[in-house]
Motif scaffolding. Structure first.
Motif, PDB file in Angstrom:
ATOM      1  N   ASP A  22      43.791  40.547  29.318  1.00  0.00           N
ATOM      2  CA  ASP A  22      44.894  41.433  29.682  1.00  0.00           C
ATOM      3  C   ASP A  22      44.393  42.421  30.731  1.00  0.00           C
ATOM      4  O   ASP A  22      43.368  43.086  30.525  1.00  0.00           O
ATOM      5  N   ILE A  23      45.095  42.529  31.821  1.00  0.00           N
ATOM      6  CA  ILE A  23      44.707  43.424  32.911  1.00  0.00           C
ATOM      7  C   ILE A  23      44.555  44.868  32.423  1.00  0.00           C
ATOM      8  O   ILE A  23      43.801  45.654  32.980  1.00  0.00           O
TER       9      ILE A  23
ATOM     10  N   GLN B 188      37.238  46.659  30.378  1.00  0.00           N
ATOM     11  CA  GLN B 188      36.331  45.922  31.249  1.00  0.00           C
ATOM     12  C   GLN B 188      34.917  46.062  30.712  1.00  0.00           C
ATOM     13  O   GLN B 188      34.481  47.163  30.370  1.00  0.00           O
TER      14      GLN B 188
ATOM     15  N   SER C  99      39.617  42.749  30.026  1.00  0.00           N
ATOM     16  CA  SER C  99      40.017  42.609  31.424  1.00  0.00           C
ATOM     17  C   SER C  99      38.774  42.344  32.256  1.00  0.00           C
ATOM     18  O   SER C  99      37.746  42.986  32.060  1.00  0.00           O
TER      19      SER C  99
ATOM     20  N   LYS D 213      41.122  44.589  37.721  1.00  0.00           N
ATOM     21  CA  LYS D 213      42.511  45.005  37.902  1.00  0.00           C
ATOM     22  C   LYS D 213      43.247  44.033  38.825  1.00  0.00           C
ATOM     23  O   LYS D 213      44.453  44.110  38.978  1.00  0.00           O
TER      24      LYS D 213
END
Length: 159
Positions: free
Chosen positions: A77-78, A82, A126, A129
């Protein structure tokens, strides 16, 4: 460890298929890898936002039904967290230490994932982006899982 990759949409391009096969072969040394491919629902450029949402819901039901019981669910999922390659390796290692032997990574189709699928996540991950084509993203995900296992095994891998 058992790893399941659940993704929406069949990959047709030979070069993508070849890359997926290569990482699948490499990963066989470290884990049992399975793939669940969910057929994408028809959605053309004329669909309204409500119609796109219905497509995501239909795909989401199929995704949820494909998640193995007792699997640790990682949704790509963006909006997710991270991690560096080393942090992903630590995450996989720590799950194993804590008795989790089954992980599922979920990749949505071109319209994304339904909120029901996102709510099923034990972890939202993620890689960037940026938006990637889902065919290419599966290869990137497999490479990072492979890299994580190599790191955890103390084996050399490109930095």
């Amino acid at each position: 460890m058992k790893i399941t990759i659940i993704s929406v949409g069949k990959i047709k391009e030979k070069f993508f298929i070849d890359a997926i096969s290569e990482y699948t072969k490499r990963l066989s040394k470290f884990c049992k890898l399975t793939e669940e491919i969910i057929p994408d629902e028809r959605a053309d450029d004329t669909y309204s936002l409500a119609e796109i949402e219905q497509v995501k819901i239909k795909e989401g039901i199929k995704i949820i039904n494909s998640i193995p019981k007792n699997s640790f669910v990682v949704v790509m999922d963006i909006r997710g967290k991270q991690l560096s390659s080393e942090e992903l390796a630590d995450k996989i290692n720590n799950l194993g230490i804590n008795g989790i032997s089954d992980m599922s990574f979920i990749i949505g189709g071109s319209n994304g994932l339904s909120e029901d699928v996102i709510k099923k996540a034990d972890f939202k991950l993620s890689f960037s982006k940026m938006t990637f084509p889902h065919q290419l993203f599966k290869i990137i995900l497999l490479e990072q899982i492979y890299r994580a296992f190599k790191i955890n095994a103390g084996e050399a891998y490109h930095k």
